[in-house]
Design an enzyme around this catalytic site. Structure first.
Site, short mmCIF file in Angstrom:
data_model
loop_
_atom_site.label_atom_id
_atom_site.label_comp_id
_atom_site.label_asym_id
_atom_site.label_seq_id
_atom_site.Cartn_x
_atom_site.Cartn_y
_atom_site.Cartn_z
N LYS A 144 0.82 -1.22 0.00
CA LYS A 144 0.00 0.00 0.00
C LYS A 144 0.85 1.27 0.00
O LYS A 144 0.41 2.30 -0.48
CB LYS A 144 -0.98 -0.03 1.18
CG LYS A 144 -1.78 -1.36 1.26
CD LYS A 144 -2.33 -1.83 -0.09
CE LYS A 144 -2.75 -3.28 -0.08
NZ LYS A 144 -3.05 -3.80 -1.46
N ASP A 169 -7.13 -0.74 -5.07
CA ASP A 169 -7.80 -1.50 -4.02
C ASP A 169 -7.30 -1.02 -2.65
O ASP A 169 -6.23 -0.43 -2.53
CB ASP A 169 -7.49 -3.00 -4.17
CG ASP A 169 -8.34 -3.86 -3.24
OD1 ASP A 169 -7.90 -4.96 -2.89
OD2 ASP A 169 -9.45 -3.42 -2.85
N ASN A 170 -8.09 -1.25 -1.61
CA ASN A 170 -7.66 -1.07 -0.21
C ASN A 170 -7.35 0.35 0.20
O ASN A 170 -6.50 0.58 1.07
CB ASN A 170 -6.41 -1.94 0.08
CG ASN A 170 -6.60 -3.37 -0.32
OD1 ASN A 170 -5.87 -3.88 -1.18
ND2 ASN A 170 -7.57 -4.03 0.26
N GLU A 199 -12.58 -7.51 1.64
CA GLU A 199 -13.00 -8.82 1.13
C GLU A 199 -13.40 -9.77 2.26
O GLU A 199 -12.73 -9.87 3.28
CB GLU A 199 -11.88 -9.46 0.29
CG GLU A 199 -10.51 -9.47 0.89
CD GLU A 199 -9.66 -8.27 0.47
OE1 GLU A 199 -10.23 -7.20 0.18
OE2 GLU A 199 -8.43 -8.38 0.47
C1 7JO Z 1 0.49 -6.55 -1.15
C2 7JO Z 1 -0.49 -7.65 -1.21
C3 7JO Z 1 -0.70 -8.26 -2.57
C4 7JO Z 1 0.50 -8.84 -3.25
O1 7JO Z 1 1.34 -7.82 -3.76
C5 7JO Z 1 2.68 -8.32 -3.81
N1 7JO Z 1 3.58 -7.16 -3.87
C6 7JO Z 1 3.81 -6.27 -2.89
N2 7JO Z 1 4.62 -5.29 -3.32
C7 7JO Z 1 4.92 -5.57 -4.61
C8 7JO Z 1 5.73 -4.91 -5.58
N3 7JO Z 1 6.39 -3.78 -5.28
N4 7JO Z 1 5.82 -5.46 -6.82
C9 7JO Z 1 5.14 -6.60 -7.10
N5 7JO Z 1 4.36 -7.26 -6.21
C10 7JO Z 1 4.26 -6.75 -4.98
C11 7JO Z 1 2.78 -9.17 -2.57
O2 7JO Z 1 3.79 -10.14 -2.72
C12 7JO Z 1 1.39 -9.80 -2.48
O3 7JO Z 1 1.36 -11.04 -3.17
N6 7JO Z 1 -1.81 -7.19 -0.74
C13 7JO Z 1 -2.03 -6.93 0.56
O4 7JO Z 1 -1.11 -6.89 1.37
C14 7JO Z 1 -3.44 -6.79 1.02
C15 7JO Z 1 -3.71 -6.87 2.40
C16 7JO Z 1 -5.03 -6.82 2.87
C17 7JO Z 1 -5.28 -6.89 4.33
C18 7JO Z 1 -6.36 -6.19 4.88
C19 7JO Z 1 -6.62 -6.27 6.24
C20 7JO Z 1 -5.82 -7.05 7.06
F1 7JO Z 1 -6.08 -7.16 8.37
C21 7JO Z 1 -4.73 -7.75 6.51
C22 7JO Z 1 -4.47 -7.68 5.14
C23 7JO Z 1 -6.10 -6.72 1.97
C24 7JO Z 1 -5.84 -6.62 0.61
O5 7JO Z 1 -6.85 -6.53 -0.29
C25 7JO Z 1 -4.53 -6.64 0.12
O6 7JO Z 1 -4.34 -6.50 -1.23
MG MG Z 2 -6.19 -5.84 -2.18
#
Ligand code: 7JO
Ligand code: MG
Length: 214
Positions: A144, A169-170, A199
């Protein structure tokens, strides 16, 4: 050895979804996350908003930041016209490996290019590596605190054109305050907030749709 949550999510897809039917893959994941184990997919409530924005834009070129297990990748790719291309970036190799199999189960591998690596490294290489001039649609769903720097990076790399739609998102939970502040106050974007829920929960969350003004 212990399985991981993404591995268990993939198992639910292979058990309950029909190969080549994207909607059955989405349904299997949403049921798994509702009844068995929460996971950070965009989900069905925010997913319907995502569907309506994608259908409205009807993009030929899409960038997704943060693939995770490929739920939103499948959701977006299933709505794309023929010959449209979706590039999705994921820097966790274990998540990328699961996402490849989820995307393949949905039969959408021809529309999707999953790139393993960090958005900050790959955004500057989009033109030379993938022959992209500009993106019609960008879905931001990665760390984020990367939404703002990566949006500025896309501007600097000339990857946005007049009318490019960013959907984030988020923006409430976990929250992207610096991104919201920037995008809502910049004359270069017209923004709209779509109120929804995190979600699979009743917690407030939402999507921010922003149209680049060129
Ligand atoms: C960040 C993650 C999603 C993915 O993004 C990849 N990622 C990261 N940084 C990079 C980059 N710089 N380049 C490429 N990929 C990258 C990563 O490895 C994860 O697989 N998403 C979340 O953390 C996320 C968290 C929550 C959430 C909400 C309430 C809670 F209590 C706990 C968690 C809800 C959501 O809807 C999310 O989307
Ligand atoms: Mg998300």
């Amino acid at each position: 050895t212990q399985s991981t949550r993404p591995q268990r999510l993939l198992g639910a897809v292979q058990k309950n979804a029909t190969r080549g039917q994207p909607h059955s893959v989405l349904k299997a994941i949403d049921q798994f996350c509702t009844h068995t184990e929460w996971a950070m997919n965009v989900g069905d409530e925010k997913g319907c908003i995502l569907d309506s924005v994608v259908s409205e834009v009807n993009p030929a070129t899409v960038l997704e930041l943060g693939t995770y297990c490929g739920y939103s990748t499948v959701r977006i790719a299933s709505l794309l016209p023929p010959h449209a291309k979706l590039i999705t970036l994921e820097f966790n190799p274990d998540f990328a490996a699961i996402a490849r199999q989820v995307i393949a189960w949905a039969g959408l591998e021809d529309k999707v290019q999953l790139v393993e690596g960090a958005s900050g490294d790959w955004i500057p290489k989009m033109k030379e590596q993938f022959g992209i001039t500009t993106f019609d649609f960008v879905f931001l769903d990665h760390w984020k605190d990367r939404y703002l720097p990566d949006t500025k990076l896309m501007e600097e790399c000339g990857l946005l054109r007049k009318g490019t739609v960013l959907l984030a998102d988020n923006v409430i939970c976990p929250g992207t305050p610096d991104y919201l502040e920037y995008i809502r106050n910049s004359p270069r974007y017209k923004s709209q907030y779509f109120k929804s829920h995190l979600e699979y929960t009743k917690v407030e969350d939402g999507l921010e749709k922003s149209v680049f003004q060129g």
